[in-house]
Write a protein that holds these residues in place. Structure first.
Motif, PDB file in Angstrom:
ATOM      1  N   ASN A  87      14.532  -1.446 -32.993  1.00 23.37           N
ATOM      2  CA  ASN A  87      14.912  -0.039 -33.021  1.00 23.37           C
ATOM      3  C   ASN A  87      15.059   0.523 -31.613  1.00 23.37           C
ATOM      4  N   SER A 129      20.843   6.515 -38.163  1.00 25.14           N
ATOM      5  CA  SER A 129      20.166   7.800 -38.367  1.00 25.14           C
ATOM      6  C   SER A 129      18.762   7.798 -37.796  1.00 25.14           C
ATOM      7  N   TYR A 130      18.105   6.617 -37.731  1.00 28.85           N
ATOM      8  CA  TYR A 130      16.738   6.581 -37.212  1.00 28.85           C
ATOM      9  C   TYR A 130      16.679   6.770 -35.695  1.00 28.85           C
ATOM     10  N   PRO A 174      17.082  13.785 -38.904  1.00 29.33           N
ATOM     11  CA  PRO A 174      17.967  13.803 -40.082  1.00 29.33           C
ATOM     12  C   PRO A 174      18.893  15.008 -40.164  1.00 29.33           C
ATOM     13  N   SER A 176      13.459   8.684 -35.789  1.00 32.87           N
ATOM     14  CA  SER A 176      12.928   8.911 -37.126  1.00 32.87           C
ATOM     15  C   SER A 176      12.435   7.605 -37.720  1.00 32.87           C
ATOM     16  N   PRO A 233      12.438   4.531 -39.701  1.00 37.43           N
ATOM     17  CA  PRO A 233      13.605   3.786 -40.180  1.00 37.43           C
ATOM     18  C   PRO A 233      13.634   3.590 -41.694  1.00 37.43           C
ATOM     19  N   THR A 283      13.381   7.946 -42.875  1.00 38.79           N
ATOM     20  CA  THR A 283      14.255   8.735 -41.985  1.00 38.79           C
ATOM     21  C   THR A 283      13.998  10.235 -42.088  1.00 38.79           C
TER      22      THR A 283
END
Length: 271
Positions: A33, A60-61, A65, A234, A236, A239
């Motif tokens: 990540n 997105s992570y 969000p 965020s 994973p 999220t």
């Protein structure tokens, strides 16, 4: 139980307790990540973007969000409480962004008459920079019959019906005009962009120039993460919660000691 085992057990419990208190909870024990989110990304005409923003070309992570950007047009867009805005500028240092309503782009006759809304849990107006323009729609009485300041009249066709509408820069006639108009819409603009020329083009230009918002995307947790050498993001899996992506894994906050470099550790000891 042998008496000499008690000190060993006690020492073990102390170590476990300290570990639970001072070591962040790991969400994922690898650096994938971190490597994915390490490089900033570009979105349309905006470059070098990072948390809390993300887009279709960014997991997105790596962001928050609620900060997804639409990069499909020349100017990025963001949706805030079901309202779309064009993102004109992003300043990570001040955690501010300049946005403008997409439904008012090059017009003062939007398809729907709705007031500007923001998510107050995530955004706040920069009151030193922003103010409101108020546009009045579907007015019943010509303002020529009223004692009025300088104003502009403009026509809008909604559902094939023409309405008389007004923009008045003075707040002194607010009660008077509110009583003869069915709708009024507040549109934020920069104080420096408030039109000095009372024309439709000047009002459109002021609205298109946008207004400032300050964001709070878990700012205090993000500061802790950055200070520990991690990258804000965020969880994973869900999220929906904050996570700190570090060189040795993703954690709920901060980074574990193993992911902190000697230079970062020295910085932490000095602060």
């Amino acid at each position: 139980m042998h008496p000499h085992l008690f000190p060993t057990i006690t020492l073990f419990l102390i170590i476990v307790t300290i570990t639970l208190i001072y070591c962040p909870t790991s969400l994922r024990a690898d650096n994938g990540n971190y490597l994915t989110c390490e490089a900033p990304f570009n979105c349309s005409n905006l470059v070098n973007l990072n948390y809390p923003f993300w887009a279709s070309n960014r997991p997105s992570y790596c962001g928050h969000p609620s900060f997804q950007l639409d990069c499909s047009s020349n100017v990025p867009r963001i949706n805030i409480t079901t309202m779309n805005y064009r993102v004109l500028e992003i300043n990570n240092s001040s955690r501010t962004l300049k946005v403008a309503r997409t439904d008012y782009l090059d017009t003062i006759c939007p398809a729907a008459l709705v007031n500007t809304t923001i998510d107050n849990n995530l955004f706040s107006y920069v009151t030193s920079d922003d103010t409101n323009l108020t546009l009045y729609y579907n007015c019943l009485t010509p303002l020529a019959a009223l004692p009025s300041p300088v104003f502009i009249q403009f026509n809008c066709s909604i559902n094939n019906t023409n309405f008389i509408n007004y923009y008045i820069p003075s707040s002194q006639t607010l009660l008077t005009i509110s009583s003869i108009c069915n709708y009024w819409v507040n549109v934020p603009v920069l104080l420096s962009a408030v039109p000095t020329a009372i024309t439709s083009d000047a009002v459109i230009a002021a609205i298109d120039s946008g207004f400032m918002l300050e964001w709070d995307a878990n700012n205090s947790q993000c500061d802790t993460c950055l200070k520990a050498g991690g990258l804000c993001g965020s969880d994973p899996i869900t999220t929906s919660t904050f996570a700190c992506h570090c060189t040795n894994g993703t954690f709920t906050s901060g980074c574990s000691a193993e992911s902190t470099t000697p230079q970062q550790l020295a910085k932490l000891e000095l602060t």
